[in-house]
Design an enzyme around this catalytic site. Sequence first.
Site, PDB file in Angstrom:
ATOM      1  N   GLY A 159       0.506  -0.471   8.966  1.00  0.00           N
ATOM      2  CA  GLY A 159       1.644   0.211   8.872  1.00  0.00           C
ATOM      3  C   GLY A 159       3.065   0.065   9.986  1.00  0.00           C
ATOM      4  CG  HIS A 172      -4.663   5.584   0.350  1.00  0.00           C
ATOM      5  ND1 HIS A 172      -4.492   6.042   1.466  1.00  0.00           N
ATOM      6  CD2 HIS A 172      -5.015   6.753  -0.027  1.00  0.00           C
ATOM      7  CE1 HIS A 172      -5.322   6.614   1.983  1.00  0.00           C
ATOM      8  NE2 HIS A 172      -6.466   6.982   1.203  1.00  0.00           N
ATOM      9  CG  ASP A 211      -5.129   3.573   5.504  1.00  0.00           C
ATOM     10  OD1 ASP A 211      -4.109   3.431   5.661  1.00  0.00           O
ATOM     11  OD2 ASP A 211      -5.221   4.510   3.891  1.00  0.00           O
ATOM     12  N   GLY A 212      -5.355   2.651   9.172  1.00  0.00           N
ATOM     13  CA  GLY A 212      -4.440   3.670  10.252  1.00  0.00           C
ATOM     14  C   GLY A 212      -5.031   3.157  11.335  1.00  0.00           C
ATOM     15  N   GLY A 251       1.578   9.466   9.673  1.00  0.00           N
ATOM     16  CA  GLY A 251       1.021   7.351  10.137  1.00  0.00           C
ATOM     17  C   GLY A 251       1.497   7.278  11.321  1.00  0.00           C
ATOM     18  CG  HIS A 278      -1.925   1.048   1.203  1.00  0.00           C
ATOM     19  ND1 HIS A 278      -3.297   0.765   0.822  1.00  0.00           N
ATOM     20  CD2 HIS A 278      -1.724   2.497   1.930  1.00  0.00           C
ATOM     21  CE1 HIS A 278      -3.707   2.347   1.694  1.00  0.00           C
ATOM     22  NE2 HIS A 278      -2.885   2.689   1.853  1.00  0.00           N
ATOM     23  CG  ASP A 308      -0.224   5.643   2.261  1.00  0.00           C
ATOM     24  OD1 ASP A 308      -1.579   5.627   2.035  1.00  0.00           O
ATOM     25  OD2 ASP A 308       0.241   4.922   3.450  1.00  0.00           O
TER      26      ASP A 308
HETATM   27 ZN    ZN Z   1      -3.527   5.092   2.936  1.00  0.00          ZN
END
Ligand code: ZN
Length: 224
Positions: free
Chosen positions: A186, A59, A164-165, A137, A25, A27
Site C-alpha cells: 500500500g 479483503h 499484507d501489511g 494502513g 487489493h 480492503d
Molecule cells: Zn488487506
Amino acid sequence: MLASDLSCMAAEAQKVVAGGADYLHLDVMDGHFVPNITWGAPVIKHLRKHCPGVFFDCHMMVSNPEQWVEEIKDAGGDQYTFHLESTKDPAALIKQILASGMKVGIALRPGTPVKDVLPWVDLVDMVLIMTVEPGFGGQKFKADMMPKVTLLREKYPEKDIGVDGGLGPSTIEAAADAGANMIVAGSSVFKSPAPAQVIATLRRAVERLGNGKKEEELTPLPPA
Ligand code: ZN
C-alpha cells in the site's frame, strides 16, 4: 488501495495498474470486525467500470462475511478473502463463495496460529498472512509472521500465499525468502514518486525464487 488518495480512487488504481500491478487489493472494513470503516460493494462497483479486466481481490475485514458475498460478486469482485476469525463455519462460506463464481481467500490475523487454517487450505485459492494488525494502513511489517509463510510454502508449493501489511522494498526479501508470492503493498507504492519501480522491485524478489510456480513453469519443457 487503502493507501491511495481515495478522493480519486479510479485514477490511483489506473496509475498502479499501468505501473505493473497484477491485481488490486480492496480492503473492506466494517467498523466492527476492525475499528475502522473504508468502503463496500457500491464503491467497488464504480471502481470496476474504470478498471475493466483487472483482478479485484476483496479483503473482507468484516463480521458476518456471509452477508456480502453476492453484493461483492455483483460489484465485480474476483476473489473474496474472508478472515478465518470472522466465521463459525468456514466450509459453508467457502462453498457460498465458490458458488458465486469468485475465487476464495482466507486471511489470518497476526494472533491466529497458522495451524488453524490448515484444514481449509486445500479448499481455497489463497491464504493471506496479515503482517500487521488489520484495520489500518501504514503499519510496520511484523517479521515474526514469516514462519507462518514458510510452513505454508513447505506444505503447499504451488498455492497462492499472500502477505499484507508493511510490504515494500525494505521488507520484501524476508517475505519472498519465506515463500510469499502475492504481495499486498500500500503505502510503499502509493506514497512513492516512482510506483512502477517499487512494483518492479517487489516482483523481482518474488520471481527470482519462483514462489508459487508449478514445476513445469520453472523449467520449460523442450519442444515436442
Ligand atoms: Zn488487506
